[in-house]
Design a protein around this motif. Structure first.
Motif, PDB file in Angstrom:
ATOM      1  N   LYS A 149       0.791  -1.356   0.006  1.00  0.00           N
ATOM      2  CA  LYS A 149      -0.094   0.038  -0.060  1.00  0.00           C
ATOM      3  C   LYS A 149       0.940   1.398   0.040  1.00  0.00           C
ATOM      4  CE  LYS A 149      -3.886   2.076   2.589  1.00  0.00           C
ATOM      5  NZ  LYS A 149      -4.792   2.007   3.576  1.00  0.00           N
ATOM      6  N   ARG A 150       1.904   1.302   0.571  1.00  0.00           N
ATOM      7  CA  ARG A 150       2.937   2.291   1.050  1.00  0.00           C
ATOM      8  C   ARG A 150       3.488   2.745  -0.422  1.00  0.00           C
ATOM      9  NH1 ARG A 150       7.335   2.672   5.486  1.00  0.00           N
ATOM     10  NH2 ARG A 150       8.264   1.164   4.286  1.00  0.00           N
ATOM     11  N   GLU A 156       0.978  10.116  -2.588  1.00  0.00           N
ATOM     12  CA  GLU A 156      -0.520  10.817  -2.361  1.00  0.00           C
ATOM     13  C   GLU A 156      -0.803  10.809  -0.973  1.00  0.00           C
ATOM     14  OE1 GLU A 156      -4.777   9.859  -4.275  1.00  0.00           O
ATOM     15  OE2 GLU A 156      -3.263   8.711  -4.932  1.00  0.00           O
ATOM     16  N   MET A 157      -0.678   9.817  -0.134  1.00  0.00           N
ATOM     17  CA  MET A 157      -0.981   9.953   1.183  1.00  0.00           C
ATOM     18  C   MET A 157      -0.175  10.917   1.973  1.00  0.00           C
ATOM     19  SD  MET A 157      -1.615   5.978   2.420  1.00  0.00           S
ATOM     20  CE  MET A 157      -2.231   6.424   3.979  1.00  0.00           C
ATOM     21  N   LYS A 164      -2.821   9.692   8.335  1.00  0.00           N
ATOM     22  CA  LYS A 164      -3.072   8.206   7.995  1.00  0.00           C
ATOM     23  C   LYS A 164      -1.602   7.763   7.440  1.00  0.00           C
ATOM     24  CE  LYS A 164      -7.180   6.747   7.980  1.00  0.00           C
ATOM     25  NZ  LYS A 164      -7.647   5.522   8.699  1.00  0.00           N
ATOM     26  N   TYR A 165      -0.928   8.698   6.624  1.00  0.00           N
ATOM     27  CA  TYR A 165       0.463   8.190   6.320  1.00  0.00           C
ATOM     28  C   TYR A 165       1.414   7.897   7.505  1.00  0.00           C
ATOM     29  CZ  TYR A 165       4.889   8.196   3.792  1.00  0.00           C
ATOM     30  OH  TYR A 165       5.943   8.035   3.314  1.00  0.00           O
ATOM     31  N   ARG A 166       1.159   8.727   8.503  1.00  0.00           N
ATOM     32  CA  ARG A 166       2.035   8.625   9.582  1.00  0.00           C
ATOM     33  C   ARG A 166       1.611   7.367  10.431  1.00  0.00           C
ATOM     34  NH1 ARG A 166       1.243  10.348  15.025  1.00  0.00           N
ATOM     35  NH2 ARG A 166       3.000  10.619  16.320  1.00  0.00           N
ATOM     36  N   GLN A 167       0.263   7.122  10.834  1.00  0.00           N
ATOM     37  CA  GLN A 167      -0.141   5.968  11.441  1.00  0.00           C
ATOM     38  C   GLN A 167       0.441   4.735  10.601  1.00  0.00           C
ATOM     39  OE1 GLN A 167      -4.225   6.428  11.773  1.00  0.00           O
ATOM     40  NE2 GLN A 167      -4.093   7.944  13.336  1.00  0.00           N
ATOM     41  N   MET A 168       0.336   4.482   9.323  1.00  0.00           N
ATOM     42  CA  MET A 168       0.562   3.461   8.440  1.00  0.00           C
ATOM     43  C   MET A 168       2.413   3.249   8.670  1.00  0.00           C
ATOM     44  SD  MET A 168       0.239   2.629   4.454  1.00  0.00           S
ATOM     45  CE  MET A 168       1.403   4.061   3.932  1.00  0.00           C
TER      46      MET A 168
END
Length: 191
Positions: A149-150, A156-157, A164-168
């Motif tokens: 996903k990353r 884009e995230m 959301k990007y940081r949590q991922m």
């Protein structure tokens, strides 16, 4: 009836008052009854209840009994169908049958056995239209899924959804540490 019984008891009491000094032969007859009647002179009166209508026919002649007079009940309990009291129907939706041959219903499940019945040009994972593109045909654990996903949506995230990007990234970091330190790695014995 009660008055008659009361008069009888009074008269017995008057008679026994004359026999108080009588010989023991007369006293032995029913002395306890006579003495108790003499001491209690008051007459017994039965409990009287008033009856509004003596007979059922009289009650029927007067007509039906009025109950809740002046109260208009708005809740109808007479049946299951909507009522037309005020010239409009109750809010029940009008029945419209579904179109069984609409494309989404007629073609539902048409690709379920494409791998068995097809010519082999389409893989079953390519038919999963409700699954996101980056997950179609994917097989792996959560760590591998987040890396995929990353790789696809990282830029884009980062711009549009930084939280959301940081949590991922935090989840990827935690899973990487867990898989390296807390789980068995079966590839060490091959080296």
């Amino acid at each position: 009836m009660a008055a008659v019984v009361g008069n009888i008891l009074k008269s017995i009491g008057n008679i026994t008052s004359h026999f108080v000094h009588a010989p023991s032969v007369v006293k032995g007859l029913s002395q306890n009854f006579i003495l108790s009647a003499n001491s209690n002179v008051q007459a017994w009166t039965p409990l009287v209840t008033t009856v509004r209508h003596r007979y059922f026919a009289e009650r029927r002649e007067a007509g039906p009994t009025l109950r809740n007079y002046g109260y208009k009940d708005r809740l109808r309990t007479t049946g299951l169908m909507p009522h037309m009291d005020h010239e409009y129907r109750l809010p029940i939706p009008v029945y419209r049958p579904k179109n069984s041959w609409a494309p989404k219903r007629a073609q539902r499940g048409q690709n379920d056995y494409i791998d068995i019945l097809g010519d082999g040009s389409i893989h079953p994972s390519q038919v999963l239209y409700s699954t996101p593109l980056w997950l179609r045909g994917f097989k792996g654990n959560e760590f591998q899924m987040l890396l995929r996903k990353r790789k696809m949506f990282g830029k884009e995230m980062r711009d549009k959804r930084p939280t959301k990007y940081r949590q991922m990234n935090m989840r990827i970091k935690w899973l990487h540490r867990f898989l390296n330190q807390k789980t068995q790695n079966y590839y060490w014995h091959k080296t």
